[in-house]
Design an enzyme around this catalytic site. Structure first.
Site, mmCIF file in Angstrom:
data_model
loop_
_atom_site.group_PDB
_atom_site.id
_atom_site.type_symbol
_atom_site.label_atom_id
_atom_site.label_comp_id
_atom_site.label_asym_id
_atom_site.label_seq_id
_atom_site.Cartn_x
_atom_site.Cartn_y
_atom_site.Cartn_z
ATOM 1 N N HIS A 76 0.842 -1.203 0.000
ATOM 2 C CA HIS A 76 0.000 0.000 0.000
ATOM 3 C C HIS A 76 0.879 1.255 0.000
ATOM 4 O O HIS A 76 0.582 2.239 -0.690
ATOM 5 C CB HIS A 76 -0.944 0.019 1.202
ATOM 6 C CG HIS A 76 -1.804 -1.220 1.299
ATOM 7 N ND1 HIS A 76 -2.448 -1.596 2.441
ATOM 8 C CD2 HIS A 76 -2.086 -2.186 0.374
ATOM 9 C CE1 HIS A 76 -3.109 -2.726 2.218
ATOM 10 N NE2 HIS A 76 -2.894 -3.098 0.971
ATOM 11 N N HIS A 260 -9.726 -2.644 -4.005
ATOM 12 C CA HIS A 260 -8.502 -2.824 -3.218
ATOM 13 C C HIS A 260 -7.437 -3.563 -4.028
ATOM 14 O O HIS A 260 -6.244 -3.297 -3.885
ATOM 15 C CB HIS A 260 -8.791 -3.567 -1.906
ATOM 16 C CG HIS A 260 -7.563 -3.665 -1.064
ATOM 17 N ND1 HIS A 260 -7.155 -2.659 -0.218
ATOM 18 C CD2 HIS A 260 -6.605 -4.625 -0.987
ATOM 19 C CE1 HIS A 260 -6.006 -2.992 0.356
ATOM 20 N NE2 HIS A 260 -5.647 -4.195 -0.090
ATOM 21 N N ASP A 264 -3.214 -2.984 -4.541
ATOM 22 C CA ASP A 264 -2.170 -4.019 -4.423
ATOM 23 C C ASP A 264 -1.365 -4.149 -5.721
ATOM 24 O O ASP A 264 -0.138 -4.286 -5.693
ATOM 25 C CB ASP A 264 -2.800 -5.377 -4.078
ATOM 26 C CG ASP A 264 -3.303 -5.425 -2.636
ATOM 27 O OD1 ASP A 264 -2.872 -4.587 -1.823
ATOM 28 O OD2 ASP A 264 -4.130 -6.305 -2.324
ATOM 29 N N HIS A 287 -0.416 -11.391 -4.886
ATOM 30 C CA HIS A 287 0.935 -10.810 -4.819
ATOM 31 C C HIS A 287 1.953 -11.772 -5.441
ATOM 32 O O HIS A 287 2.904 -11.348 -6.081
ATOM 33 C CB HIS A 287 1.324 -10.524 -3.373
ATOM 34 C CG HIS A 287 0.478 -9.460 -2.739
ATOM 35 N ND1 HIS A 287 0.456 -8.161 -3.196
ATOM 36 C CD2 HIS A 287 -0.389 -9.491 -1.703
ATOM 37 C CE1 HIS A 287 -0.378 -7.449 -2.460
ATOM 38 N NE2 HIS A 287 -0.905 -8.229 -1.550
HETATM 39 ZN ZN LIG Z 1 -3.703 -4.844 0.069
#
Ligand SMILES: [Zn+2]
Length: 315
Positions: A76, A260, A264, A287
């Site tokens: 973030h 969101h 990311d 991720h």
């Molecule tokens: Zn996040």
């Protein structure tokens, strides 16, 4: 290069350990974003780059050495630095996790926006060829035991997810899709373009920055008992009830979940070390997939071109 005009101190608790942590974002003359653990003797600067990512489990991105000096949940903060055009800073931190604050990018943005030095254009990394990573490729990279455990226990390991980057000339275009077999999330998509203009920054701040990550409330107690998610609460994470058909806290947007994801992705893509120009398409992304994508992109010089820009930004 663009840096911060003064030391900016940010304190809070980390997402997983829930321990207090103090972070100072400091001006730097060296190109790049670096972390430094002040609680570890002789800790060296850790470059926040994709090739330094040592772990992407626990739904966060960690840089450094796996069992040494490392910093978790950088994504973030990285997204905010990218949006503000900050490509040079040293971030001192006295613990292993970036403060989680409101669980989104908004508070970090507000804390840093007034302290950005005169802007120069960031170095551009222009994608020349399409590169793709599939979830199935990711599972193959896990050690055998983790692979078996992932298959047996995780409902979220899917083999049809992917993340892809294609050439795109007007900036960083992100298309994120979530596809869950439940009522509360279902299929959601979000598209965002960052082209370096003030308008694209405003679009991010107004429509994406406040979005938080999510988790099942019933799993919280188990997760916390195992030393994770201790910094999460009903303000900084969307909690979903046991039947996965309603949230226990109020949403900022009905599709906050996928918004969101864009934060990311922006944060992870900034570990490329500059302004990545391309079209990122993420379907059930993570991720881990984002990191493998960058590793694959940079493994072949014909996939990209680096454009150094030193002129002051006119925007
Ligand atoms: Zn996040």
């Amino acid at each position: 290069m663009t840096t911060v005009t003064k030391n900016v101190k940010i304190s809070g608790v980390g997402m997983h350990l829930g321990l207090p942590v103090n972070m100072v974002v400091m001006p730097s003359k060296k190109p790049g974003i670096f972390f430094k653990r002040t609680d570890i003797k002789d800790s060296e600067l850790i470059p926040a780059t994709f090739d330094n990512v040592c772990d992407t489990m626990l739904r966060s991105t960690q840089i450094g050495e796996k069992n040494g000096a490392n910093v978790r949940t950088i994504e973030h903060l990285m997204a905010v630095l990218f949006l503000l055009g900050i490509d040079s800073a040293v971030i001192e931190i006295d613990g292993p996790e970036v403060p989680f604050l409101d669980g989104s990018a908004f508070e970090l943005y507000k804390l840093l926006e007034k302290f950005v030095s005169d802007k120069t254009h960031m170095r551009k990394i222009v994608v020349k060829k399409t590169v793709e990573i599939k979830s199935a490729d990711l599972i193959k990279t896990l050690p055998f035991v983790q692979r078996v455990v992932a298959k047996i226990f995780s409902r979220r390991i899917t083999t049809d997810g992917f993340v892809k980057i294609e050439p795109y000339n007007n900036g960083l275009l992100i298309d994120a899709i979530l596809d869950y077999n439940n009522k509360i999330i279902g299929t959601q998509s979000c598209s965002y373009i960052f082209d370096g203009s003030k308008t694209s920054v405003k679009d991010f701040v107004d429509n994406i920055a406040k979005s938080r990550s999510f988790g099942g409330y019933a799993e919280w107690e188990w997760v916390k008992k195992h030393g994770m998610g201790r910094g999460c609460n009903l303000h900084n994470v969307i909690a979903i009830n046991a039947r996965w058909d309603a949230t226990m806290n109020k949403l900022y947007y009905p599709d906050e979940f996928v918004r969101h994801k864009v934060i990311d992705i922006l944060g992870d893509m900034f570990t490329a070390g500059g302004f990545l120009c391309g079209w990122v398409q993420s379907y059930k992304g993570s991720h881990a997939l984002n990191n493998l994508l960058l590793r694959k992109l940079f493994s072949d010089k014909s996939n990209y071109e680096i454009v150094e820009q030193t002129k002051k930004s006119s925007k």
